[in-house]
Design an enzyme around this catalytic site. Structure first.
Site, short mmCIF file in Angstrom:
data_model
loop_
_atom_site.label_atom_id
_atom_site.label_comp_id
_atom_site.label_asym_id
_atom_site.label_seq_id
_atom_site.Cartn_x
_atom_site.Cartn_y
_atom_site.Cartn_z
CG LEU A 125 -61.78 14.23 -42.78
CD1 LEU A 125 -62.98 14.50 -43.68
CD2 LEU A 125 -60.48 14.52 -43.55
CD GLU B 183 -67.44 9.93 -40.12
OE1 GLU B 183 -67.92 8.79 -40.30
OE2 GLU B 183 -67.97 10.97 -40.53
CD1 TRP C 265 -58.98 9.05 -33.57
CD2 TRP C 265 -57.95 9.61 -31.66
NE1 TRP C 265 -58.74 7.91 -32.87
CE2 TRP C 265 -58.10 8.20 -31.69
CE3 TRP C 265 -57.34 10.19 -30.56
CZ2 TRP C 265 -57.67 7.40 -30.66
CZ3 TRP C 265 -56.90 9.38 -29.53
CH2 TRP C 265 -57.07 8.01 -29.59
CB ILE C 266 -61.90 16.47 -33.08
CG1 ILE C 266 -62.64 15.39 -33.91
CG2 ILE C 266 -62.01 17.84 -33.72
CD1 ILE C 266 -62.03 15.09 -35.28
CD GLN D 32 -14.05 6.41 -34.84
OE1 GLN D 32 -14.55 5.32 -35.18
NE2 GLN D 32 -12.88 6.82 -35.29
CD GLU E 274 -53.11 17.78 -40.74
OE1 GLU E 274 -53.41 17.71 -41.94
OE2 GLU E 274 -53.39 18.74 -40.01
CB THR F 113 -50.89 6.85 -41.39
OG1 THR F 113 -51.22 6.21 -42.63
CG2 THR F 113 -52.11 6.83 -40.48
P1 TGC Z 1 -59.03 10.94 -54.20
O1 TGC Z 1 -59.83 10.32 -55.30
O2 TGC Z 1 -57.56 10.85 -54.23
O3 TGC Z 1 -59.40 12.51 -54.11
C1 TGC Z 1 -60.72 12.98 -54.03
C2 TGC Z 1 -60.71 14.42 -54.54
O4 TGC Z 1 -59.83 15.22 -53.73
C3 TGC Z 1 -58.74 15.74 -54.52
N1 TGC Z 1 -57.53 15.62 -53.69
C4 TGC Z 1 -56.92 16.63 -53.12
N2 TGC Z 1 -57.15 17.94 -53.16
C5 TGC Z 1 -56.32 18.74 -52.45
N3 TGC Z 1 -55.32 18.27 -51.69
C6 TGC Z 1 -55.07 16.96 -51.60
N4 TGC Z 1 -54.09 16.49 -50.84
C7 TGC Z 1 -55.88 16.07 -52.34
N5 TGC Z 1 -55.91 14.72 -52.49
C8 TGC Z 1 -56.93 14.46 -53.32
C9 TGC Z 1 -58.69 14.87 -55.75
O5 TGC Z 1 -58.14 15.57 -56.83
C10 TGC Z 1 -60.15 14.56 -55.95
O6 TGC Z 1 -60.76 15.71 -56.52
P2 TGC Z 1 -61.98 15.56 -57.57
O7 TGC Z 1 -62.21 16.94 -58.05
O8 TGC Z 1 -61.46 14.64 -58.63
O9 TGC Z 1 -63.12 15.00 -56.80
O10 TGC Z 1 -59.60 10.40 -52.84
P3 TGC Z 1 -59.42 8.97 -52.17
O11 TGC Z 1 -60.72 8.62 -51.54
O12 TGC Z 1 -58.79 8.01 -53.14
O13 TGC Z 1 -58.42 9.25 -50.95
C11 TGC Z 1 -57.11 9.44 -51.11
C12 TGC Z 1 -56.39 9.51 -49.75
C13 TGC Z 1 -56.27 8.13 -49.12
C14 TGC Z 1 -55.01 10.05 -50.05
C15 TGC Z 1 -57.15 10.45 -48.78
O14 TGC Z 1 -58.37 9.89 -48.38
C16 TGC Z 1 -56.34 10.80 -47.55
O15 TGC Z 1 -55.54 11.72 -47.58
N6 TGC Z 1 -56.56 10.07 -46.40
C17 TGC Z 1 -55.96 10.45 -45.14
C18 TGC Z 1 -56.95 11.20 -44.30
C19 TGC Z 1 -56.31 12.22 -43.44
O16 TGC Z 1 -55.23 12.71 -43.67
N7 TGC Z 1 -57.02 12.66 -42.40
C20 TGC Z 1 -56.58 13.72 -41.58
C21 TGC Z 1 -57.68 14.21 -40.68
S1 TGC Z 1 -57.39 15.84 -40.02
C22 TGC Z 1 -56.14 15.66 -38.94
O17 TGC Z 1 -55.52 14.67 -38.77
C23 TGC Z 1 -55.82 16.88 -38.20
S2 TGC Z 1 -54.56 16.76 -37.07
C24 TGC Z 1 -54.42 18.37 -36.75
C25 TGC Z 1 -53.40 18.79 -35.78
O18 TGC Z 1 -53.62 18.65 -34.55
O19 TGC Z 1 -52.37 19.36 -36.23
P1 FAD Z 2 -56.80 3.92 -39.53
O1 FAD Z 2 -57.25 4.67 -40.72
O2 FAD Z 2 -57.73 2.93 -38.94
O3 FAD Z 2 -55.41 3.21 -39.87
C1 FAD Z 2 -54.89 2.15 -39.06
C2 FAD Z 2 -53.58 1.66 -39.70
O4 FAD Z 2 -53.85 1.12 -40.98
C3 FAD Z 2 -52.54 2.77 -39.91
O5 FAD Z 2 -51.28 2.27 -39.64
C4 FAD Z 2 -52.67 3.06 -41.41
O6 FAD Z 2 -51.47 3.60 -41.97
C5 FAD Z 2 -52.97 1.68 -41.94
N1 FAD Z 2 -53.64 1.72 -43.24
C6 FAD Z 2 -54.78 2.39 -43.54
N2 FAD Z 2 -55.11 2.17 -44.83
C7 FAD Z 2 -54.16 1.37 -45.35
C8 FAD Z 2 -53.93 0.79 -46.63
N3 FAD Z 2 -54.75 1.02 -47.63
N4 FAD Z 2 -52.84 0.01 -46.80
C9 FAD Z 2 -51.99 -0.22 -45.76
N5 FAD Z 2 -52.15 0.28 -44.54
C10 FAD Z 2 -53.22 1.08 -44.33
N6 FAD Z 2 -58.62 14.07 -37.27
C11 FAD Z 2 -59.42 15.11 -37.59
O7 FAD Z 2 -60.31 15.00 -38.43
N7 FAD Z 2 -59.26 16.32 -36.97
C12 FAD Z 2 -58.32 16.54 -36.03
O8 FAD Z 2 -58.20 17.65 -35.50
C13 FAD Z 2 -57.48 15.43 -35.67
N8 FAD Z 2 -56.55 15.58 -34.67
C14 FAD Z 2 -55.86 14.47 -34.24
C15 FAD Z 2 -55.05 14.59 -33.08
C16 FAD Z 2 -54.39 13.45 -32.60
C17 FAD Z 2 -53.57 13.57 -31.34
C18 FAD Z 2 -54.49 12.23 -33.28
C19 FAD Z 2 -53.75 11.00 -32.78
C20 FAD Z 2 -55.27 12.12 -34.40
C21 FAD Z 2 -55.98 13.24 -34.87
N9 FAD Z 2 -56.85 13.13 -35.98
C22 FAD Z 2 -57.66 14.19 -36.32
C23 FAD Z 2 -57.09 11.83 -36.58
C24 FAD Z 2 -56.02 11.37 -37.55
O9 FAD Z 2 -56.06 12.11 -38.73
C25 FAD Z 2 -56.22 9.88 -37.78
O10 FAD Z 2 -55.84 9.23 -36.60
C26 FAD Z 2 -55.43 9.36 -38.97
O11 FAD Z 2 -55.88 9.92 -40.17
C27 FAD Z 2 -55.51 7.82 -39.06
O12 FAD Z 2 -56.83 7.38 -38.95
P2 FAD Z 2 -57.17 6.20 -37.89
O13 FAD Z 2 -56.63 6.64 -36.58
O14 FAD Z 2 -58.62 5.95 -37.96
O15 FAD Z 2 -56.35 4.96 -38.40
#
Ligand code: TGC
Ligand code: FAD
Length: 386
Positions: A134, A136, A165-166, A282, A366, A368
């Site tokens: 997811l 980029e 970061w996948i 303490q 997942e 921040t």
């Molecule tokens: P927004 O307008 O809020 O939502 C778009 C559509 O998605 C629905 N929705 C959700 N559905 C299920 N679960 C959730 N948590 C949901 N949040 C939103 C929402 O209802 C809407 O649906 P529809 O039908 O109306 O279209 O979208 P937004 O663009 O305003 O974004 C909100 C925000 C900032 C919270 C979202 O973009 C976000 O969560 N950003 C963070 C991205 C993130 O967490 N990336 C993680 C990448 S994967 C990863 O890190 C794996 S690490 C794995 C490991 O090693 O363990």
């Molecule tokens: P950015 O989005 O560039 O954020 C930079 C800083 O800005 C952060 O402090 C953030 O909190 C802050 N910020 C962002 N928006 C705002 C705002 N609106 N207001 C105030 N502050 C803001 N991703 C996948 O898709 N799949 C994976 O399997 C996966 N595995 C990962 C494994 C590791 C070890 C790591 C480190 C990351 C992984 N990720 C994966 C990516 C991870 O989900 C992202 O790093 C995370 O979502 C943050 O994105 P970014 O690193 O681009 O930071």
């Protein structure tokens, strides 16, 4: 009757017999197979791939999904599994999170029957490993702004772009890749063998060193229609997967914090300074008590979250609050435990520094901490301020 310092509110008594059994069997696996090797793996920057068959044999891959070789256990059991695995290392829990919640879940929830038959049983057996693309390079917090895109060409799709970061990227047989199309965001099952798909491992990490993290590249990858997830269009596809994985993380990090506190309870009892054991001070007791308080509140939060999830009433904002609270708790506990070890705290002989470094990733991936705080803020005010 004395209390269990790692379970002051006797959460264990709130678990069913089957849930206790699951927790005990995973705890055994972690004690016997993870703890003896994980410190070395972390130092060597190596994911202990040899553990995958053991995880599969216990049924931990896809554990809460029904059918297709998966056990169909409840959400609380999945949480307990994450907790025990992360007591070992966040990298092991990450592997199971990604395989289960980010790869098997979307195929199960949104895949065709053919896709489910083709991939899920083999993934449950650990024969096929998945990764989830997811994020980029230009910014992961705002996935709606993704650049990776797919265009229809005849009966196929042509995929271009990059993910960063996948987790599992270089060891994965398939990637669940989210890409922008004319219809909105769609999910693609990209197989390792598809021409134009490549992965590069990210090296020099100071965190999650016992886990594989990669960049993925898609250069005119031709993906057949049969590999597109038919059941979802839009950001809710990937975000719904994140809800499953974030739920597991909220439990997992409790295990990391427990591992740190357990070690500190021993260490401060045996280390004698100024003529008395460290834990007679303490200032030390206040810190240990604070950690126990924070672990206890996180346990209660996750258990209630699990019960809500099992009753089918889960709201993603509740998951955001728990992910935020529990990651912050675990990171603070690990950092402070590192400090109470003094110089020894920087040694791999003790677990806090490894957990602390891992948790720097866990609080970032997942979503921040800030993103989860803003999600709760949006729920309270009705105004999105991302
Ligand atoms: P927004 O307008 O809020 O939502 C778009 C559509 O998605 C629905 N929705 C959700 N559905 C299920 N679960 C959730 N948590 C949901 N949040 C939103 C929402 O209802 C809407 O649906 P529809 O039908 O109306 O279209 O979208 P937004 O663009 O305003 O974004 C909100 C925000 C900032 C919270 C979202 O973009 C976000 O969560 N950003 C963070 C991205 C993130 O967490 N990336 C993680 C990448 S994967 C990863 O890190 C794996 S690490 C794995 C490991 O090693 O363990
Ligand atoms: P950015 O989005 O560039 O954020 C930079 C800083 O800005 C952060 O402090 C953030 O909190 C802050 N910020 C962002 N928006 C705002 C705002 N609106 N207001 C105030 N502050 C803001 N991703 C996948 O898709 N799949 C994976 O399997 C996966 N595995 C990962 C494994 C590791 C070890 C790591 C480190 C990351 C992984 N990720 C994966 C990516 C991870 O989900 C992202 O790093 C995370 O979502 C943050 O994105 P970014 O690193 O681009 O930071």
């Amino acid at each position: 009757m004395s209390l269990n310092p790692l379970d002051l509110f006797d959460i264990r008594s709130q678990l069913g017999e089957d849930e206790q059994l699951v927790q005990d069997s995973v705890a055994r696996l972690v004690d016997e197979k993870v703890l003896p090797v994980i410190g070395r793996c972390f130092e060597e920057h190596r994911f202990p791939r040899e553990i995958v068959p053991e995880l599969a044999a216990l049924g931990l891959l896809g554990v809460y999904l029904r059918g297709y070789g998966c056990a169909g256990l409840n959400a609380v059991s999945y949480g307990l599994i994450c907790q025990e695995l992360e007591r070992g290392d966040s990298g092991i829990r990450s592997f199971v999170s990604v395989q289960t919640s980010l790869c098997m879940y979307p195929i199960h929830a949104y895949g065709s029957e053919e896709q489910k038959q083709k991939y899920l049983p083999a993934m449950a057996r650990g024969e096929l490993i998945g990764c989830f693309g997811l994020t980029e390079p230009h910014g992961g917090s705002d996935p709606a702004n993704m650049k990776t895109h797919a265009k229809r060409r005849g009966g196929d799709w042509v995929l271009n772009g990059a993910k960063m970061w996948i987790t599992n990227g270089n060891i994965a047989d398939l990637a669940i890749v989210w890409a922008m199309t004319e219809e909105g965001i769609r999910g693609f099952i990209v197989e390792k063998s598809m021409a134009g798909f490549s992965a590069t491992e990210i090296e020099h990490k100071f965190s999650l060193r016992a886990s594989v993290t990669s960049s993925l590249f898609f250069d005119n990858v031709v993906v057949p229609e049969a590999n597109v997830l038919p059941g979802v269009v839009g950001l809710k596809g990937p975000l719904s997967c994140l809800t499953q994985a974030r739920y597991g993380i909220s439990w997992g990090v409790i295990g990391a914090a427990q591992a740190c506190l357990a070690q500190l309870l021993d260490y401060t009892k045996s280390r004698v300074l100024f003529g008395r054991p460290l834990d007679n001070n303490q200032a030390i007791q206040l810190r240990l008590a604070d950690h126990a308080r924070r672990i206890t509140t996180a346990q209660l939060l996750s258990l209630q979250l699990g019960r809500i999830k099992d009753s089918g009433r889960l709201n993603p904002t509740q998951v955001s609050l728990a992910k935020w609270n529990n990651c912050r708790m675990a990171l603070d506990v690990a950092r402070d435990c590192r400090d109470m070890l003094g110089g020894a705290g920087i040694s791999a002989e003790y677990v806090p520094i490894r957990h602390m470094l891992n948790l720097e990733s866990v609080i970032t991936y997942e979503g921040t901490e800030t993103i989860h705080q803003l999600t709760v803020g949006r729920e309270l005010t009705g105004v999105g301020s991302f």
